[in-house]
Design a protein around this motif. Structure first.
Motif, PDB file in Angstrom:
ATOM      1  N   ILE A 184       0.402 -11.905   5.478  1.00 39.94           N
ATOM      2  CA  ILE A 184       1.453 -11.684   4.475  1.00 39.94           C
ATOM      3  C   ILE A 184       0.804 -11.749   3.099  1.00 39.94           C
ATOM      4  O   ILE A 184      -0.002 -12.645   2.822  1.00 39.94           O
ATOM      5  CB  ILE A 184       2.566 -12.749   4.613  1.00 39.94           C
ATOM      6  CG1 ILE A 184       3.285 -12.548   5.955  1.00 39.94           C
ATOM      7  CG2 ILE A 184       3.540 -12.678   3.454  1.00 39.94           C
ATOM      8  CD1 ILE A 184       4.452 -13.470   6.203  1.00 39.94           C
TER       9      ILE A 184
ATOM     10  N   LEU B 252      10.540 -17.011   5.857  1.00 40.51           N
ATOM     11  CA  LEU B 252      10.406 -15.547   5.858  1.00 40.51           C
ATOM     12  C   LEU B 252      10.014 -15.048   7.254  1.00 40.51           C
ATOM     13  O   LEU B 252      10.601 -14.080   7.759  1.00 40.51           O
ATOM     14  CB  LEU B 252       9.343 -15.134   4.823  1.00 40.51           C
ATOM     15  CG  LEU B 252       8.959 -13.659   4.814  1.00 40.51           C
ATOM     16  CD1 LEU B 252      10.130 -12.802   4.314  1.00 40.51           C
ATOM     17  CD2 LEU B 252       7.726 -13.421   3.925  1.00 40.51           C
TER      18      LEU B 252
ATOM     19  N   THR C 110      15.879 -20.991   2.007  1.00 43.87           N
ATOM     20  CA  THR C 110      15.164 -19.767   1.586  1.00 43.87           C
ATOM     21  C   THR C 110      16.132 -18.599   1.720  1.00 43.87           C
ATOM     22  O   THR C 110      16.801 -18.465   2.753  1.00 43.87           O
ATOM     23  CB  THR C 110      13.952 -19.482   2.505  1.00 43.87           C
ATOM     24  OG1 THR C 110      13.115 -20.625   2.534  1.00 43.87           O
ATOM     25  CG2 THR C 110      13.152 -18.279   2.007  1.00 43.87           C
TER      26      THR C 110
ATOM     27  N   VAL D 152       5.493 -10.342  -0.406  1.00 45.94           N
ATOM     28  CA  VAL D 152       6.643 -11.158  -0.793  1.00 45.94           C
ATOM     29  C   VAL D 152       6.374 -11.810  -2.144  1.00 45.94           C
ATOM     30  O   VAL D 152       5.244 -12.205  -2.453  1.00 45.94           O
ATOM     31  CB  VAL D 152       6.955 -12.230   0.279  1.00 45.94           C
ATOM     32  CG1 VAL D 152       5.793 -13.186   0.497  1.00 45.94           C
ATOM     33  CG2 VAL D 152       8.214 -13.021  -0.074  1.00 45.94           C
TER      34      VAL D 152
ATOM     35  N   ALA E  44      13.008 -15.043  -1.715  1.00 46.59           N
ATOM     36  CA  ALA E  44      11.820 -14.347  -1.207  1.00 46.59           C
ATOM     37  C   ALA E  44      12.125 -12.853  -1.253  1.00 46.59           C
ATOM     38  O   ALA E  44      12.884 -12.351  -0.414  1.00 46.59           O
ATOM     39  CB  ALA E  44      11.514 -14.801   0.217  1.00 46.59           C
TER      40      ALA E  44
ATOM     41  N   VAL F 272      11.229  -9.286  -0.581  1.00 50.35           N
ATOM     42  CA  VAL F 272      10.303  -8.547   0.286  1.00 50.35           C
ATOM     43  C   VAL F 272       9.910  -7.248  -0.411  1.00 50.35           C
ATOM     44  O   VAL F 272      10.768  -6.499  -0.877  1.00 50.35           O
ATOM     45  CB  VAL F 272      10.975  -8.253   1.649  1.00 50.35           C
ATOM     46  CG1 VAL F 272      10.111  -7.333   2.492  1.00 50.35           C
ATOM     47  CG2 VAL F 272      11.239  -9.561   2.387  1.00 50.35           C
TER      48      VAL F 272
ATOM     49  N   TYR G 238       8.023 -14.932  -4.473  1.00 54.14           N
ATOM     50  CA  TYR G 238       8.935 -16.087  -4.404  1.00 54.14           C
ATOM     51  C   TYR G 238       9.389 -16.509  -5.800  1.00 54.14           C
ATOM     52  O   TYR G 238       8.645 -16.384  -6.782  1.00 54.14           O
ATOM     53  CB  TYR G 238       8.218 -17.278  -3.759  1.00 54.14           C
ATOM     54  CG  TYR G 238       7.869 -17.061  -2.299  1.00 54.14           C
ATOM     55  CD1 TYR G 238       8.880 -17.001  -1.338  1.00 54.14           C
ATOM     56  CD2 TYR G 238       6.546 -16.919  -1.892  1.00 54.14           C
ATOM     57  CE1 TYR G 238       8.563 -16.799   0.003  1.00 54.14           C
ATOM     58  CE2 TYR G 238       6.233 -16.721  -0.551  1.00 54.14           C
ATOM     59  CZ  TYR G 238       7.247 -16.665   0.385  1.00 54.14           C
ATOM     60  OH  TYR G 238       6.938 -16.459   1.708  1.00 54.14           O
TER      61      TYR G 238
ATOM     62  N   THR H  66       7.554 -19.240   3.301  1.00 56.75           N
ATOM     63  CA  THR H  66       6.806 -18.353   4.204  1.00 56.75           C
ATOM     64  C   THR H  66       7.200 -18.632   5.658  1.00 56.75           C
ATOM     65  O   THR H  66       7.294 -17.701   6.472  1.00 56.75           O
ATOM     66  CB  THR H  66       5.290 -18.537   3.979  1.00 56.75           C
ATOM     67  OG1 THR H  66       5.021 -18.262   2.597  1.00 56.75           O
ATOM     68  CG2 THR H  66       4.478 -17.602   4.837  1.00 56.75           C
TER      69      THR H  66
ATOM     70  N   VAL I 161      16.014 -14.632   1.840  1.00 53.40           N
ATOM     71  CA  VAL I 161      15.141 -13.451   1.916  1.00 53.40           C
ATOM     72  C   VAL I 161      15.955 -12.230   1.507  1.00 53.40           C
ATOM     73  O   VAL I 161      17.014 -11.951   2.084  1.00 53.40           O
ATOM     74  CB  VAL I 161      14.566 -13.286   3.343  1.00 53.40           C
ATOM     75  CG1 VAL I 161      13.762 -11.992   3.436  1.00 53.40           C
ATOM     76  CG2 VAL I 161      13.684 -14.491   3.711  1.00 53.40           C
TER      77      VAL I 161
ATOM     78  N   THR J  66       0.931 -12.312  -0.885  1.00 54.90           N
ATOM     79  CA  THR J  66       1.713 -13.016  -1.915  1.00 54.90           C
ATOM     80  C   THR J  66       0.968 -12.872  -3.244  1.00 54.90           C
ATOM     81  O   THR J  66      -0.224 -12.519  -3.250  1.00 54.90           O
ATOM     82  CB  THR J  66       1.851 -14.521  -1.593  1.00 54.90           C
ATOM     83  OG1 THR J  66       0.631 -15.195  -1.960  1.00 54.90           O
ATOM     84  CG2 THR J  66       2.145 -14.781  -0.125  1.00 54.90           C
TER      85      THR J  66
END
Ligand code: PYC
Length: 310
Positions: A109, A92, A13, A73, A59, A61, A75, A89, A15, A111
């Motif tokens: 969070i 993240l 991932t 976030v 990801a 932000v 993706y 996640t 970020v 999404t």
């Protein structure tokens, strides 16, 4: 552009903490559409080699709309913006904690697929309570070239999955090229047969599933992602869709923990509660580890500034 890389069960991932495109202040779903339609060059250049690597998920932000959420976030992988990402996640939450931006404990969070709850148990271990997931169309029969008839479930877990159980190809690491080939054929057949969600959403991930030979592990999966890479983790949204299928068939009672492993043997602990719309509220616990903190450069005279598209 400042990024922090991690992996969750082997699945990377990235970020993006700052330096991403301005997507405005609309809903997360509107901003995701804007990213997909107006900034394809951006997300592909961050994911593709030479900056990115196969299987990497980005990801981005963003500020949440919902004031109860710690963060928003969006993706994406090298081929598509996706609604939600389970391994992402977990990555993240661990990344934001590492950066001093998220304390241990529970947080919401936002999404594009909806609000998810994360609980950061320590610097690596995270439980994600995903959006309500559901079995949409059970026992869909597809005629797949080279493979023959395949029966699978269309299910939603934040992304759209076609889940084939048992896998027509043995789920062992040596078969990863064959599994990639076969899942791509199944995805093409699902598209050709117009197997899609209630609002025309196309299948974006294919899972082959089978019992695991490992004691104490319920099942093993192989997940094909939109960019044709396979998920090194057991796929959080795919595991959510899978839980919905197990629950709908009465094969797993609520609040019963099971272990799901990926094709490379990384594991999630899974359970669910019944959801308000008749689906399931999945809970996914996994671990992530930081691999790099970097600054990405996009130099004008770089012939591969937009990534290698081969
Ligand atoms: O964990 O949900 C997930 C996921 C989706 C694509 C790659 N990983």
């Amino acid at each position: 552009m400042r990024v922090i890389d991690s992996h969750t069960g082997g699945e990377p991932t990235r970020v993006i903490l700052d330096g991403g495109p301005d997507l405005g202040t609309g809903s997360l779903a509107e901003r995701a559409t804007k990213l997909a339609t107006e900034h394809e060059g951006f997300y592909r250049s961050v994911m593709l080699e030479p900056r990115g690597q196969p299987a990497m998920v980005g990801a981005l932000v963003v500020a949440p709309v919902d004031p109860d959420c710690a963060v928003g976030v969006i993706y994406f992988d090298a081929a598509a913006v996706i609604g939600m990402c389970g391994h992402g996640t977990i990555g993240l939450a661990v990344t934001l904690h590492h950066a001093g931006l998220l304390p241990l404990g529970p947080h919401l969070i936002e999404t594009p697929a909806g609000r998810v709850r994360v609980t950061l148990h320590d610097g690596h271990t995270v439980t994600v309570e995903n959006i309500e997931s559901r079995l949409v169309q059970p026992d869909v029969v597809l005629d797949v070239p080279d493979i023959g008839q395949v029966t699978g479930d269309l299910a939603y877990g934040g992304n759209w999955f076609f889940i084939v159980d048992p896998s027509p190809v043995p789920l062992v690491v040596d078969n990863i090229p064959a599994l990639t080939h076969a899942t791509k054929l199944v995805r093409a057949a699902a598209w050709a047969e117009n197997i899609c969600g209630e609002n025309g959403e196309a299948v974006d991930h294919v899972i082959f599933q089978a019992p695991s030979p490992v004691a104490g592990v319920l099942s093993r999966n192989f997940t094909l992602c939109p960019d044709d890479a396979y998920d090194r983790s057991p796929c959080g949204t795919g595991s959510s869709a899978r839980l919905a299928c197990l629950a709908a068939r009465g094969d797993l009672p609520p609040e019963t923990e099971v272990i799901q492993e990926s094709i490379i043997g990384s594991q999630y602990r899974l359970s669910y509660r019944p959801g308000p719309q008749g689906g399931v509220l999945p809970s996914i616990t996994g671990t992530a580890f930081i691999t790099a903190e970097s600054q990405l450069f996009f130099q004008e005279n770089d012939p591969f500034v937009s990534g290698i598209h081969a």
